[in-house]
Scaffold this motif. Structure first.
Motif, PDB file in Angstrom:
ATOM      1  N   GLY A  17       0.807  -1.208   0.000  1.00 15.01           N
ATOM      2  CA  GLY A  17       0.000   0.000   0.000  1.00 15.01           C
ATOM      3  C   GLY A  17       0.840   1.258   0.000  1.00 15.01           C
ATOM      4  O   GLY A  17       2.068   1.203  -0.118  1.00 15.01           O
ATOM      5  N   THR A  18       0.163   2.375   0.129  1.00 15.20           N
ATOM      6  CA  THR A  18       0.816   3.677   0.176  1.00 15.20           C
ATOM      7  C   THR A  18       1.235   3.960   1.615  1.00 15.20           C
ATOM      8  O   THR A  18       0.400   3.979   2.516  1.00 15.20           O
ATOM      9  CB  THR A  18      -0.145   4.778  -0.318  1.00 15.20           C
ATOM     10  N   THR A  22       2.744  13.150  -0.923  1.00 17.43           N
ATOM     11  CA  THR A  22       3.081  14.573  -0.800  1.00 17.43           C
ATOM     12  C   THR A  22       1.881  15.435  -0.427  1.00 17.43           C
ATOM     13  O   THR A  22       1.977  16.655  -0.376  1.00 17.43           O
ATOM     14  CB  THR A  22       3.691  15.106  -2.115  1.00 17.43           C
ATOM     15  N   GLY A  23       0.748  14.814  -0.132  1.00 18.33           N
ATOM     16  CA  GLY A  23      -0.438  15.561   0.282  1.00 18.33           C
ATOM     17  C   GLY A  23      -0.351  16.001   1.731  1.00 18.33           C
ATOM     18  O   GLY A  23       0.452  15.485   2.510  1.00 18.33           O
ATOM     19  N   LEU A  24      -1.180  16.951   2.098  1.00 17.34           N
ATOM     20  CA  LEU A  24      -1.232  17.423   3.482  1.00 17.34           C
ATOM     21  C   LEU A  24      -1.741  16.300   4.386  1.00 17.34           C
ATOM     22  O   LEU A  24      -2.716  15.627   4.057  1.00 17.34           O
ATOM     23  CB  LEU A  24      -2.161  18.623   3.617  1.00 17.34           C
ATOM     24  N   SER A  32       8.109  16.285   1.036  1.00 21.67           N
ATOM     25  CA  SER A  32       8.508  16.661  -0.326  1.00 21.67           C
ATOM     26  C   SER A  32       8.743  15.393  -1.149  1.00 21.67           C
ATOM     27  O   SER A  32       8.902  14.299  -0.600  1.00 21.67           O
ATOM     28  CB  SER A  32       9.796  17.493  -0.286  1.00 21.67           C
ATOM     29  N   GLN A  33       8.780  15.553  -2.455  1.00 20.43           N
ATOM     30  CA  GLN A  33       9.077  14.431  -3.342  1.00 20.43           C
ATOM     31  C   GLN A  33      10.473  13.883  -3.028  1.00 20.43           C
ATOM     32  O   GLN A  33      10.688  12.677  -3.043  1.00 20.43           O
ATOM     33  CB  GLN A  33       8.993  14.890  -4.817  1.00 20.43           C
ATOM     34  N   ASN A  34      11.404  14.775  -2.693  1.00 14.05           N
ATOM     35  CA  ASN A  34      12.750  14.351  -2.343  1.00 14.05           C
ATOM     36  C   ASN A  34      12.754  13.511  -1.062  1.00 14.05           C
ATOM     37  O   ASN A  34      13.487  12.524  -0.949  1.00 14.05           O
ATOM     38  CB  ASN A  34      13.675  15.563  -2.189  1.00 14.05           C
ATOM     39  N   ALA A  35      11.944  13.896  -0.095  1.00 12.12           N
ATOM     40  CA  ALA A  35      11.837  13.121   1.145  1.00 12.12           C
ATOM     41  C   ALA A  35      11.317  11.717   0.857  1.00 12.12           C
ATOM     42  O   ALA A  35      11.797  10.736   1.430  1.00 12.12           O
ATOM     43  CB  ALA A  35      10.937  13.832   2.141  1.00 12.12           C
ATOM     44  N   LEU A  36      10.335  11.613  -0.052  1.00 12.59           N
ATOM     45  CA  LEU A  36       9.807  10.297  -0.418  1.00 12.59           C
ATOM     46  C   LEU A  36      10.895   9.430  -1.053  1.00 12.59           C
ATOM     47  O   LEU A  36      10.987   8.233  -0.774  1.00 12.59           O
ATOM     48  CB  LEU A  36       8.611  10.426  -1.362  1.00 12.59           C
ATOM     49  N   SER A  70       5.332   6.112  -6.877  1.00 13.88           N
ATOM     50  CA  SER A  70       4.356   6.084  -7.953  1.00 13.88           C
ATOM     51  C   SER A  70       3.665   7.445  -7.947  1.00 13.88           C
ATOM     52  O   SER A  70       2.849   7.719  -7.071  1.00 13.88           O
ATOM     53  CB  SER A  70       3.343   4.960  -7.734  1.00 13.88           C
ATOM     54  N   GLY A  71       4.062   8.308  -8.892  1.00 14.20           N
ATOM     55  CA  GLY A  71       3.543   9.677  -8.897  1.00 14.20           C
ATOM     56  C   GLY A  71       4.005  10.404  -7.652  1.00 14.20           C
ATOM     57  O   GLY A  71       5.191  10.596  -7.433  1.00 14.20           O
ATOM     58  N   SER A  72       3.060  10.750  -6.779  1.00 19.49           N
ATOM     59  CA  SER A  72       3.394  11.454  -5.541  1.00 19.49           C
ATOM     60  C   SER A  72       3.255  10.542  -4.320  1.00 19.49           C
ATOM     61  O   SER A  72       3.159  11.017  -3.196  1.00 19.49           O
ATOM     62  CB  SER A  72       2.498  12.682  -5.382  1.00 19.49           C
TER      63      SER A  72
END
Length: 121
Positions: A17-18, A22-24, A32-36, A70-72
């Motif tokens: 799963g997720t 990057t959502g609130l 951030s995307q970098n953190a992910l 995967s995306g965000s």
């Protein structure tokens, strides 16, 4: 959730799963995307899955076997421990089979933050 047969014939259980995106979140914060991307790197090092952020050996549930973006979204798949090693796995699996809504939650030490204006006024 899925299962497959191990090399020794035992049934192996997996959940996927997720883990974050990057959502609130409910605290009004976001990764951030970098953190992910950094989370993926960490997760790919056989990261342990714990229940409820309780980081003790009695509360391990399994370990990450796949991690990707995967995306965000930061996606993971985890192999669960055997019921012999962790009796809570049986309860977790039953809850998931009955469609109980559960979620992953990431934990870690924040080393840098940024303030970002979102929206209008």
């Amino acid at each position: 959730m899925f299962s497959k047969q191990g090399e020794d014939g035992t049934k192996l259980l997996f959940i996927r799963g997720t883990a974050s995106d990057t959502g609130l979140d409910r605290h009004g914060e976001r990764f951030s995307q970098n953190a992910l991307k950094k989370m993926v790197e960490t997760a790919r090092k056989n990261l342990t899955l714990f229940g409820d952020h309780n980081h003790s050996w009695e509360n391990t549930l399994g370990h990450v076997v796949e991690a990707s973006i995967s995306g965000s979204e930061f996606q993971i798949a985890c192999q669960l421990e055997s019921e012999e090693a962790q009796p809570k796995v049986r309860q977790l699996w039953a809850k998931l089979k009955s469609k109980t809504r559960l979620a992953f939650s990431v934990g870690g030490r924040i080393v840098r933050t940024f303030v970002e204006e979102v929206g209008g006024t």
